[in-house]
Design a protein around this motif. Structure first.
Motif, PDB file in Angstrom:
ATOM      1  N   GLY A   1      53.631  -2.450  83.725  1.00 34.34           N
ATOM      2  CA  GLY A   1      54.517  -3.283  84.891  1.00 34.34           C
ATOM      3  C   GLY A   1      55.882  -3.271  83.934  1.00 34.34           C
ATOM      4  O   GLY A   1      56.134  -2.767  82.741  1.00 34.34           O
ATOM      5  N   TYR A   2      56.954  -3.815  84.719  1.00 35.87           N
ATOM      6  CA  TYR A   2      58.227  -3.907  84.210  1.00 35.87           C
ATOM      7  C   TYR A   2      58.416  -4.758  82.969  1.00 35.87           C
ATOM      8  O   TYR A   2      58.819  -4.155  82.234  1.00 35.87           O
ATOM      9  N   VAL A   3      57.691  -5.969  83.123  1.00 33.59           N
ATOM     10  CA  VAL A   3      57.657  -6.809  81.839  1.00 33.59           C
ATOM     11  C   VAL A   3      57.261  -5.992  80.431  1.00 33.59           C
ATOM     12  O   VAL A   3      57.590  -6.073  79.358  1.00 33.59           O
ATOM     13  N   SER A   4      56.061  -5.203  80.724  1.00 30.01           N
ATOM     14  CA  SER A   4      55.319  -4.529  79.615  1.00 30.01           C
ATOM     15  C   SER A   4      56.445  -3.635  79.081  1.00 30.01           C
ATOM     16  O   SER A   4      56.342  -3.507  77.928  1.00 30.01           O
ATOM     17  N   ARG A   5      57.057  -2.929  79.807  1.00 30.32           N
ATOM     18  CA  ARG A   5      57.937  -1.939  79.450  1.00 30.32           C
ATOM     19  C   ARG A   5      59.175  -2.592  78.769  1.00 30.32           C
ATOM     20  O   ARG A   5      59.562  -1.920  77.592  1.00 30.32           O
ATOM     21  N   LEU A   6      59.517  -3.595  79.270  1.00 31.51           N
ATOM     22  CA  LEU A   6      60.720  -4.441  78.368  1.00 31.51           C
ATOM     23  C   LEU A   6      60.393  -4.843  77.178  1.00 31.51           C
ATOM     24  O   LEU A   6      60.894  -4.656  76.352  1.00 31.51           O
ATOM     25  N   ALA A   7      59.082  -5.487  77.130  1.00 26.41           N
ATOM     26  CA  ALA A   7      58.613  -6.004  76.003  1.00 26.41           C
ATOM     27  C   ALA A   7      58.517  -4.689  74.994  1.00 26.41           C
ATOM     28  O   ALA A   7      58.840  -4.807  73.578  1.00 26.41           O
TER      29      ALA A   7
END
Length: 103
Positions: A30-36
């Motif tokens: 997801g988005y948060v995983s990619r951001l991390a």
């Protein structure tokens, strides 16, 4: 939710209120995983540059104690970030039931 999707707990590369660790539950896509992932990449790149700068500073006989203390403080911050990334990656790669394989 897809019953075949593996949910995992991921330690994020930032902290929450009062310096407490933040975690993400999900499949890692997801988005948060990619951001991390992006933030971890920046942190690792910054650590490499800091190491190079510190090597230069240590070889400079005219470096002041203040410059060295500042470099040590930044190294400590960077080491905390890199340690968090390493713990996170170790946890993610050793999670029972993972269907993907670490590189």
């Amino acid at each position: 939710m897809n019953p075949h999707t593996t949910q995992e707990l991921r330690l994020l590369p930032w902290t929450g209120a009062e310096g407490k660790p933040c975690y993400l539950i999900g499949d890692g896509h997801g988005y948060v995983s990619r951001l991390a992932d992006d933030i971890e990449s920046v942190q690792l790149n910054m650590a490499a540059h800091l190491l190079a700068h510190t090597d230069n500073l240590l070889s400079d006989r005219s470096a002041t104690p203040e410059q060295l203390r500042y470099a040590i403080a930044r190294l400590a911050e960077s080491l905390r970030d890199v340690h968090r990334i390493a713990r996170n990656r170790n946890t993610r790669h050793t999670t029972p039931g993972r269907t993907d394989h670490p590189e």
